[in-house]
Design a protein around this motif. Structure first.
Motif, PDB file in Angstrom:
ATOM      1  N   GLY A 215       3.165   9.056  -1.842  1.00 51.24           N
ATOM      2  CA  GLY A 215       3.926   8.260  -2.805  1.00 51.24           C
ATOM      3  C   GLY A 215       4.907   7.269  -2.203  1.00 51.24           C
ATOM      4  O   GLY A 215       5.682   6.654  -2.928  1.00 51.24           O
TER       5      GLY A 215
ATOM      6  N   PHE B 285       0.864  -1.189   0.000  1.00 53.82           N
ATOM      7  CA  PHE B 285       0.000   0.000   0.000  1.00 53.82           C
ATOM      8  C   PHE B 285       0.897   1.234   0.000  1.00 53.82           C
ATOM      9  O   PHE B 285       2.122   1.119   0.002  1.00 53.82           O
ATOM     10  CB  PHE B 285      -0.954   0.015   1.214  1.00 53.82           C
ATOM     11  N   ILE B 286       0.287   2.412  -0.051  1.00 47.67           N
ATOM     12  CA  ILE B 286       1.033   3.672  -0.045  1.00 47.67           C
ATOM     13  C   ILE B 286       0.662   4.424   1.226  1.00 47.67           C
ATOM     14  O   ILE B 286      -0.509   4.560   1.558  1.00 47.67           O
ATOM     15  CB  ILE B 286       0.690   4.516  -1.299  1.00 47.67           C
ATOM     16  N   GLY B 287       1.672   4.889   1.964  1.00 48.08           N
ATOM     17  CA  GLY B 287       1.412   5.622   3.208  1.00 48.08           C
ATOM     18  C   GLY B 287       2.682   6.301   3.681  1.00 48.08           C
ATOM     19  O   GLY B 287       3.668   6.345   2.930  1.00 48.08           O
ATOM     20  N   PHE B 288       2.684   6.812   4.890  1.00 47.96           N
ATOM     21  CA  PHE B 288       3.823   7.510   5.512  1.00 47.96           C
ATOM     22  C   PHE B 288       4.062   8.872   4.870  1.00 47.96           C
ATOM     23  O   PHE B 288       3.925   9.895   5.516  1.00 47.96           O
ATOM     24  CB  PHE B 288       5.078   6.624   5.522  1.00 47.96           C
TER      25      PHE B 288
ATOM     26  N   TYR C 194       4.910   0.840   0.572  1.00 48.67           N
ATOM     27  CA  TYR C 194       5.283  -0.201   1.534  1.00 48.67           C
ATOM     28  C   TYR C 194       5.541  -1.468   0.721  1.00 48.67           C
ATOM     29  O   TYR C 194       4.621  -2.026   0.129  1.00 48.67           O
ATOM     30  CB  TYR C 194       4.166  -0.412   2.559  1.00 48.67           C
TER      31      TYR C 194
END
Lengths: 242, 284
Positions: free
Chosen positions: A138, A132-135, A141
């Motif tokens: 773009g 997924f995409i987070g933090f 993970y």
């Protein structure tokens, strides 16, 4: 399909769906499959669906009756229909592991008792999975890092990690999509943009896609960088065979 | 245009933020106190999501380069037009060359300046809210010129004003629901969490408010999962972190409580040292 899911209230207008607490591609496939079936099932009151390792967060445009919405979600999850086979893509990402960029490569080589060449070899050999995409906008993970490369995060994070830095933190590897502070060990840099607010969508990769890194020289890095900055670089892809 | 003569402590442009981009890791952003933003726009007859200036603790000094109608809401930073004190929650016609200045906040922490028609900076992903990495700048800078529309003749409704109860600046109570990991806390911890008076630490900004007191914690980090503005996280060292509008989209700490949207507005008017108390709704 077939996992025992739990449903929880999250926020005033959200339902959190949780899979068993583990990280696996089997769960990821099921999360993505459920998300796609929700996307195509035309539920007008859903405004946003976000996925992570083993959860889906479904947000509604208005206050909801939790029990009623969970019934609707369960019916869709249990229906035999499979989503129209999602197209996953394998992206080929050029990385320059030169000492100019690979700031922590030498230290890692010493602490891990692996040559720098061996670290790079093990880093490019694996096909990583986008969970997924987070933090950061773009930030992908990625799953699949060679256990031999797993390295605890730095004791004191750097205040500035350059955009495009390829790094290892714990059992994970990732690319910093923009300049930010960061505590991961930097082993190289890619000229590719992982987040561009002018593009629709702003990220080329999506959950379920694969990432293959390949090594490039400093010269090739610079050549590609020119194309990226001019907005004409085409990211290479391999056809997915599953 | 509005010319920024002095930028103030932390001044940004905000609307109601970006919805629909969280799956790409993009924060919502948007005004911290959305009630104050909506009221300012409503008084001006703007759409509720038009962009305004969000000013923090100490406001900026601004020069208007065209006539417009303005409205200030939220914290009281003692606004003055050409050195004459003006009221909040009222409409004011300003003219070319007028200077609007603010001082330190007397009550509340964030103040909002709305103009007729909204601030017209470029939209990025359907919003004008500033966020580093999405927009070019993170804050409004000295000498910057902010595009606005010319507007004159607002005198007919210049008497429109709203009596606003700003008691919420002082209210300690934050209404919460259980977060996804609330039930993992022991009964004694649950009771302590909702009966204890916490204080806002100096570590507070648009991303998150950390609370001062430590809370005994035995919960392990969770597998990284979605979070929302208003999510209260419990860190391994026992600190409580309340996520705010610019928070990341995912997190790895247990999510013990969830503030409702009104309480996020309330909290955003608080600053270091002020106290808060969680009030749990609909316990299941």
């Amino acid at each position: 399909m077939g996992f025992k899911l739990s449903y929880k209230v999250f926020g005033e207008q959200g339902v959190l769906v949780e899979w068993p607490k583990e990280i696996s591609t089997k769960i990821l496939d099921d999360v993505i499959n459920f998300k796609e079936r929700l996307n195509t099932s035309d539920l007008k009151n859903i405004i946003e669906i976000r996925s992570a390792y083993q959860s889906l967060l479904i947000l509604y445009s208005e206050d909801i009756s939790f029990e009623k919405e969970v019934e609707v979600l369960k019916t869709i999850y249990d229906s035999e229909e499979k989503s129209s086979e999602s197209q996953s893509t394998i992206w080929r990402i050029p990385v320059c592991y030169d000492a100019v960029f690979g700031l922590d490569l030498e230290e890692m080589s010493q602490t891990k008792n692996l040559s720098e060449e061996e670290i790079v070899k093990r880093h490019v050999e694996v096909l990583y999975t986008v969970y997924f995409i987070g933090f950061l906008p773009g930030f992908l993970y990625l799953g699949g890092l060679d256990e031999k490369l797993s390295t605890p995060r730095k004791a004191s994070p750097r205040l500035v990690v350059e955009k495009g830095s390829v790094a290892i933190g714990g059992g994970q590897t990732g690319i910093y999509p923009s300049e930010s502070p960061g505590g991961w060990h930097i082993i190289g840099q890619t000229p590719v943009d992982f987040f561009n607010p002018k593009n629709t969508p702003p990220c080329f990769a999506k959950p379920g896609d694969g990432i293959h890194f390949y090594e490039v020289s400093l010269k090739t890095f610079n050549d590609i960088k020119v194309l990226v900055d001019a907005g004409v670089y085409q990211i290479e892809r391999e056809e997915s065979h599953d | 245009m509005i010319k920024v003569l002095k930028s103030g402590f932390y001044t940004t442009i905000q609307d109601l933020g970006r919805t629909g981009y969280q799956e790409y890791g993009v924060p919502y952003s948007g005004a911290m106190d959305q009630q104050a933003l909506k009221l300012a726009n409503a008084l001006l007859g703007n759409n509720e999501d038009m962009a305004v200036l969000e000013m923090t603790m100490v406001g900026p000094r601004l020069e208007f380069q065209c006539a417009t109608l303005i409205c200030i809401t939220g914290a009281n930073m003692q606004p003055k037009i050409n050195n004459k004190m003006v009221g909040l929650y009222k409409l004011h016609q300003v003219h070319t060359g007028d200077v609007l200045s603010f001082s330190a906040s007397k009550s509340g922490f964030r103040s909002y300046l709305a103009v007729k028609g909204g601030i017209q900076t470029d939209q990025v992903m359907c919003s004008r809210s500033l966020y580093s990495g999405v927009t070019k700048d993170a804050t409004v800078k000295k000498s910057e010129e902010l595009p606005i529309e010319f507007f004159e003749g607002g005198t007919n409704n210049a008497h429109a004003a709203l009596k606003i109860n700003t008691d919420y600046f002082n209210s300690k109570t934050l209404v919460v629901n259980e977060g996804p990991e609330f039930q993992l806390l022991s009964k004694a911890q649950q009771i302590k969490l909702i009966n204890f008076e916490f204080h806002v630490s100096s570590n507070n900004n648009r991303m998150a408010y950390q609370l001062e007191e430590s809370f005994e914690n035995a919960l392990e980090p969770i597998i990284t999962a979605p979070v929302l503005p208003g999510t209260v996280q419990l860190t391994p060292s026992g600190k409580l972190i309340i996520l705010m509008r610019d928070c990341q989209t995912t997190g790895g700490y247990p999510r013990v409580l969830q503030l409702n949207s009104t309480s996020i507005n309330f909290l955003s008017q608080k600053s270091t040292g002020q106290s808060c108390l969680f009030k749990l709704l609909n316990s299941k």
